[in-house]
Design an enzyme around this catalytic site. Structure first.
Site, PDB file in Angstrom:
ATOM      1  N   SER A  16     -31.046  14.704  17.652  1.00  0.00           N
ATOM      2  CA  SER A  16     -31.440  15.067  16.288  1.00  0.00           C
ATOM      3  C   SER A  16     -30.252  15.726  15.602  1.00  0.00           C
ATOM      4  O   SER A  16     -29.805  16.807  16.011  1.00  0.00           O
ATOM      5  CB  SER A  16     -32.638  16.026  16.334  1.00  0.00           C
ATOM      6  N   HIS A  41     -32.038  10.732  15.453  1.00  0.00           N
ATOM      7  CA  HIS A  41     -33.223  11.311  14.813  1.00  0.00           C
ATOM      8  C   HIS A  41     -32.736  12.119  13.608  1.00  0.00           C
ATOM      9  O   HIS A  41     -31.896  13.010  13.742  1.00  0.00           O
ATOM     10  CB  HIS A  41     -33.940  12.192  15.842  1.00  0.00           C
ATOM     11  N   ASP A  43     -33.796  14.460  10.453  1.00  0.00           N
ATOM     12  CA  ASP A  43     -34.866  15.332   9.969  1.00  0.00           C
ATOM     13  C   ASP A  43     -34.749  15.555   8.466  1.00  0.00           C
ATOM     14  O   ASP A  43     -33.814  16.200   7.992  1.00  0.00           O
ATOM     15  CB  ASP A  43     -34.786  16.687  10.679  1.00  0.00           C
ATOM     16  N   MET A  45     -36.322  17.253   5.145  1.00  0.00           N
ATOM     17  CA  MET A  45     -37.214  18.358   4.750  1.00  0.00           C
ATOM     18  C   MET A  45     -37.112  18.593   3.247  1.00  0.00           C
ATOM     19  O   MET A  45     -36.026  18.481   2.673  1.00  0.00           O
ATOM     20  CB  MET A  45     -36.810  19.634   5.491  1.00  0.00           C
ATOM     21  N   HIS A  75     -37.434  11.248  10.300  1.00  0.00           N
ATOM     22  CA  HIS A  75     -38.612  12.111  10.425  1.00  0.00           C
ATOM     23  C   HIS A  75     -38.819  12.805   9.085  1.00  0.00           C
ATOM     24  O   HIS A  75     -38.081  13.721   8.732  1.00  0.00           O
ATOM     25  CB  HIS A  75     -38.356  13.113  11.566  1.00  0.00           C
ATOM     26  N   MET A  77     -40.428  15.229   6.896  1.00  0.00           N
ATOM     27  CA  MET A  77     -41.240  16.454   6.793  1.00  0.00           C
ATOM     28  C   MET A  77     -41.320  16.802   5.317  1.00  0.00           C
ATOM     29  O   MET A  77     -40.732  17.771   4.829  1.00  0.00           O
ATOM     30  CB  MET A  77     -40.581  17.572   7.618  1.00  0.00           C
ATOM     31  N   MET A 148     -45.354  17.263  17.504  1.00  0.00           N
ATOM     32  CA  MET A 148     -44.475  18.416  17.291  1.00  0.00           C
ATOM     33  C   MET A 148     -44.805  19.476  18.335  1.00  0.00           C
ATOM     34  O   MET A 148     -45.960  19.882  18.487  1.00  0.00           O
ATOM     35  CB  MET A 148     -44.702  19.030  15.899  1.00  0.00           C
ATOM     36  N   ASP A 183     -40.984  16.319  19.903  1.00  0.00           N
ATOM     37  CA  ASP A 183     -39.936  16.855  19.033  1.00  0.00           C
ATOM     38  C   ASP A 183     -40.099  18.366  18.904  1.00  0.00           C
ATOM     39  O   ASP A 183     -41.114  18.836  18.398  1.00  0.00           O
ATOM     40  CB  ASP A 183     -40.053  16.182  17.655  1.00  0.00           C
TER      41      ASP A 183
END
Ligand code: DX5
Ligand code: ZN
Length: 225
Positions: A16, A41, A43, A45, A75, A77, A148, A183
């Site tokens: 990640s 990966h 992330d 946000m 991913h 979020m 998660m 994760d």
């Protein structure tokens, strides 16, 4: 052809990039793959669904330009995954995972179909308090379920072992061609627990990027088991 639908081996290790050095992102991403990472990966946000801001489609576009063959596991979020599915796939995403907490089961199913129509594989993420049984009806529509094992928002948090029974429960609900990703808080100590519970994709940020570049291949090998 999707890495998650046709994996060459399992488990897959997903470095990640949240814990990478953002000023050297190209080198960091390339070296994590050279060290044995199966995919990256990423992330994303939005400062609303989680209390942090990270990266957007332009980061994915840059990674795709640098690494044409890399599998990019995005991913999301974010509160509005439907608004960003196309921008991320146009930027080069291979896979999008969005969160169950921001959709109804009907919306989850429709968005999964939409993401697949755009050419990516699709995952559903469950925060620690979110129950597997509430999503059992839509699970067949996803290539991957992400559990998660921390509250999302930051790397470097402590693994929550109380989510392990949910992983075992989900494994029993999924087909063999569906992946189960863990994760949050994965380390050389906690990764074996996840593998034993049935996870076959292991995302790790600080365990990999917190170590010197020369140690990352060993760490990725140990995470894979
Ligand atoms: C957290 C992110 C995770 C994070 C994991 O919200 O979704 O992917 O990067 O970081 P570590 O492995 O350090 O817990
Ligand atoms: Zn993540």
């Amino acid at each position: 052809m999707s890495l998650f639908r046709d994996p060459p081996h399992l488990p897959l290790v997903a470095p990640s990039i949240l814990s990478a050095d953002f000023m050297r992102m190209g080198d960091e991403a390339r070296s994590a793959l050279a060290a044995g990472g199966d995919l990256l990966h990423v992330d994303v946000m939005d400062g609303h669904f989680v209390p942090n801001l990270t990266m957007g489609p332009d980061m994915v576009k840059g990674l795709r330009r640098l690494l044409p063959d890399a599998f990019l596991d995005i991913h999301l979020m974010i509160e509005k995954p439907d608004q960003f599915a196309k921008p991320f796939i146009d930027a080069g995403a291979s896979h999008l995972t969005f969160h169950a907490e921001v959709v109804t089961p009907e919306q989850a199913r429709a968005l999964a179909d939409h993401i697949r129509d755009l050419g990516a594989s699709v995952g559903l993420a469950l925060n620690p308090p979110t129950l597997a049984k509430d999503w059992s009806g839509v699970l067949p529509h996803f290539d991957l379920i992400l559990v998660m094992s921390i509250f999302p928002g930051f790397s470097g948090q402590k693994f929550m072992p109380e989510v392990l029974p949910k992983v075992s429960e989900l494994r029993g609900m999924l087909r063999h061609d569906q992946r189960l990703e863990m994760d949050g808080g994965l380390t050389l100590e906690t990764a074996p627990w996840c593998r034993a519970a049935g996870c076959d994709v292991l995302a790790a940020a600080s365990a990999i990027f917190g170590a010197p570049t020369t140690k990352r291949a060993d760490i990725i090998g140990l995470l894979r088991g």
